[in-house]
Design an enzyme around this catalytic site. Structure first.
Site, PDB file in Angstrom:
ATOM      1  N   ASP A  48     103.758 -40.403  -6.256  1.00 18.74           N
ATOM      2  CA  ASP A  48     102.888 -41.550  -6.587  1.00 18.74           C
ATOM      3  C   ASP A  48     102.107 -41.753  -7.885  1.00 18.74           C
ATOM      4  O   ASP A  48     101.347 -42.669  -8.163  1.00 18.74           O
ATOM      5  CB  ASP A  48     102.140 -41.949  -5.355  1.00 18.74           C
ATOM      6  CG  ASP A  48     101.036 -40.877  -4.978  1.00 18.74           C
ATOM      7  OD1 ASP A  48     101.037 -39.954  -5.672  1.00 18.74           O
ATOM      8  OD2 ASP A  48     100.526 -41.251  -3.953  1.00 18.74           O
ATOM      9  N   SER A  49     102.074 -40.422  -8.670  1.00 18.01           N
ATOM     10  CA  SER A  49     101.575 -40.621  -9.986  1.00 18.01           C
ATOM     11  C   SER A  49     102.309 -41.479 -10.749  1.00 18.01           C
ATOM     12  O   SER A  49     101.575 -42.163 -11.938  1.00 18.01           O
ATOM     13  CB  SER A  49     101.903 -38.941 -10.585  1.00 18.01           C
ATOM     14  OG  SER A  49     103.260 -38.742 -10.442  1.00 18.01           O
ATOM     15  N   ASP A  87     107.182 -39.125  -2.611  1.00 20.49           N
ATOM     16  CA  ASP A  87     105.951 -39.096  -2.198  1.00 20.49           C
ATOM     17  C   ASP A  87     105.940 -40.379  -1.109  1.00 20.49           C
ATOM     18  O   ASP A  87     106.070 -41.604  -1.542  1.00 20.49           O
ATOM     19  CB  ASP A  87     104.969 -39.519  -3.442  1.00 20.49           C
ATOM     20  CG  ASP A  87     104.101 -38.164  -3.401  1.00 20.49           C
ATOM     21  OD1 ASP A  87     103.812 -37.469  -2.626  1.00 20.49           O
ATOM     22  OD2 ASP A  87     103.382 -38.381  -4.614  1.00 20.49           O
ATOM     23  N   LYS A 116     107.016 -36.396   0.995  1.00 19.57           N
ATOM     24  CA  LYS A 116     105.600 -35.720   0.974  1.00 19.57           C
ATOM     25  C   LYS A 116     104.546 -36.648   1.351  1.00 19.57           C
ATOM     26  O   LYS A 116     104.414 -37.864   1.005  1.00 19.57           O
ATOM     27  CB  LYS A 116     105.527 -35.343  -0.554  1.00 19.57           C
ATOM     28  CG  LYS A 116     104.207 -34.470  -0.874  1.00 19.57           C
ATOM     29  CD  LYS A 116     104.079 -33.916  -2.222  1.00 19.57           C
ATOM     30  CE  LYS A 116     103.764 -34.536  -3.572  1.00 19.57           C
ATOM     31  NZ  LYS A 116     102.403 -35.204  -3.429  1.00 19.57           N
ATOM     32  N   GLU A 118     100.208 -36.378   1.878  1.00 19.65           N
ATOM     33  CA  GLU A 118      98.963 -35.749   1.405  1.00 19.65           C
ATOM     34  C   GLU A 118      98.034 -35.551   2.570  1.00 19.65           C
ATOM     35  O   GLU A 118      98.129 -36.339   3.412  1.00 19.65           O
ATOM     36  CB  GLU A 118      98.155 -36.336   0.353  1.00 19.65           C
ATOM     37  CG  GLU A 118      98.794 -36.620  -1.334  1.00 19.65           C
ATOM     38  CD  GLU A 118      97.784 -37.115  -1.876  1.00 19.65           C
ATOM     39  OE1 GLU A 118      96.789 -37.417  -1.874  1.00 19.65           O
ATOM     40  OE2 GLU A 118      98.541 -37.541  -3.031  1.00 19.65           O
ATOM     41  N   GLU A 186      97.370 -28.217  -4.902  1.00 16.04           N
ATOM     42  CA  GLU A 186      96.916 -28.857  -6.163  1.00 16.04           C
ATOM     43  C   GLU A 186      95.332 -28.784  -6.328  1.00 16.04           C
ATOM     44  O   GLU A 186      94.537 -28.766  -5.624  1.00 16.04           O
ATOM     45  CB  GLU A 186      97.250 -30.333  -6.225  1.00 16.04           C
ATOM     46  CG  GLU A 186      96.665 -31.061  -7.564  1.00 16.04           C
ATOM     47  CD  GLU A 186      97.164 -32.458  -7.660  1.00 16.04           C
ATOM     48  OE1 GLU A 186      97.776 -32.856  -6.932  1.00 16.04           O
ATOM     49  OE2 GLU A 186      96.791 -33.035  -8.883  1.00 16.04           O
TER      50      GLU A 186
HETATM   51  O1  KIV Z   1     102.295 -37.771  -7.689  1.00 15.42           O
HETATM   52  C1  KIV Z   1     102.370 -36.470  -8.001  1.00 15.42           C
HETATM   53  O2  KIV Z   1     103.099 -36.547  -9.199  1.00 15.42           O
HETATM   54  C2  KIV Z   1     102.283 -35.364  -7.360  1.00 15.42           C
HETATM   55  C3  KIV Z   1     102.184 -34.368  -7.978  1.00 15.42           C
HETATM   56  C4  KIV Z   1     100.750 -34.120  -9.154  1.00 15.42           C
HETATM   57  C5  KIV Z   1     102.273 -33.035  -7.394  1.00 15.42           C
HETATM   58  O3  KIV Z   1     101.814 -35.625  -6.458  1.00 15.42           O
END
Ligand code: KIV
Length: 269
Positions: A48-49, A87, A116, A118, A186
């Site tokens: 989600d970056s 994500d 994934k 969080e 992280e």
């Molecule tokens: O969203 C993302 O790119 C991430 C990485 C920084 C691990 O969660």
């Protein structure tokens, strides 16, 4: 598309046992993903970056499930070697049925092999357990979890006090017991990350977590030197690689031989 054995959760587990480093990068489109696959990357994360690097936002909080599905499909169309992780965006995993519905979309529509989420705690562990019970592969994410930015009061290294470190360690055990098959750690001090990767059987992928974990991940745009204010743990691999393709090759080599991250790219405390 390159032809090589497809990376699965069994590959990752075998690498941890053999103490071979796991390599992961984020990608959001077919062109970059194809080059990463060719370079031999183990895992690709549609993070989600994308809120930061694709949308230009200050945080990841505005990313939707539709966004991740779209970018995941772009990446999936170009790869066959790496394990594809997607994500789950902010507030897309707040109750059991919404979580299962959204995770299913990332897998069925996006083509991801793993989702994934969080955060830790009993509630998150229960959510993860529920996804695993439906047959999904799940990756946890602890430490500096970017979706928690406003609770943390900024993007700050986590686990610096003994108490905070103990909490992250407890959460890692909880997520492992719930069934995660990969854990991203992280922005935590290196000694804490090392301890967790030694204590749990699940492969631990670090970002800003030091070298003594089972693998590394970086955001694509960071490792290509495109971030004007890079964090301490970022290295510009385009500067040494000379081309995007070679940047991926150099990154994979540096993770595998343990030369990335170096001490100067690590939070010791
Ligand atoms: O969203 C993302 O790119 C991430 C990485 C920084 C691990 O969660």
């Amino acid at each position: 598309m390159t032809q090589r054995p497809t990376v699965t959760v069994s590959t990752l587990q075998a690498k941890k046992q053999a103490q071979e480093k796991i390599t992961m990068l984020t990608a959001y489109d077919a062109s970059f993903a194809a080059l990463m696959d060719k370079a031999g990357i183990d895992c690709i994360l549609v993070g989600d970056s994308l809120g930061n690097v694709i949308h230009g936002a200050a945080s990841t909080l505005g990313v939707s499930v539709d966004d991740v599905v779209y970018h995941c499909r772009c990446v999936a169309s170009a790869i066959n070697g790496p394990l594809l992780v997607a994500d789950m965006p902010f507030m897309s995993y707040h109750d059991r049925s919404t979580t299962a519905h959204n995770a299913h979309r990332l897998i069925a529509e996006g083509g991801a092999s793993m989702v994934k989420l969080e955060g830790g705690g009993e509630e998150r562990a229960d959510t993860i357990h529920h996804l695993c019970a439906q047959g999904m592969a799940v990756c946890g994410h602890l430490g500096l979890t970017p979706q928690w930015v406003h609770r943390f009061g900024g993007f700050k290294v986590q686990g610096r006090s003994e108490q905070a470190a103990q909490q992250i360690e407890t959460e890692a055990h909880q997520l492992a017991a719930a069934g995660i098959q990969l854990l991203v750690l992280e922005g935590v001090p290196a000694p804490l990350a090392q301890r967790i990767s030694e204590l749990i059987d699940v492969p631990v992928i670090g970002i800003g977590a030091g070298v003594n974990v089972d693998g590394q991940v970086l955001v694509l745009h960071d490792m290509l030197g495109m971030n004007p204010r890079p964090a301490r743990f970022v290295r510009d691999f385009l500067a040494t690689g000379g081309s995007i393709e070679q940047a991926f090759v150099h990154y994979i080599e540096a993770v595998r031989d343990g030369s990335f991250p170096a001490a100067a790219e690590t939070y010791q405390q």
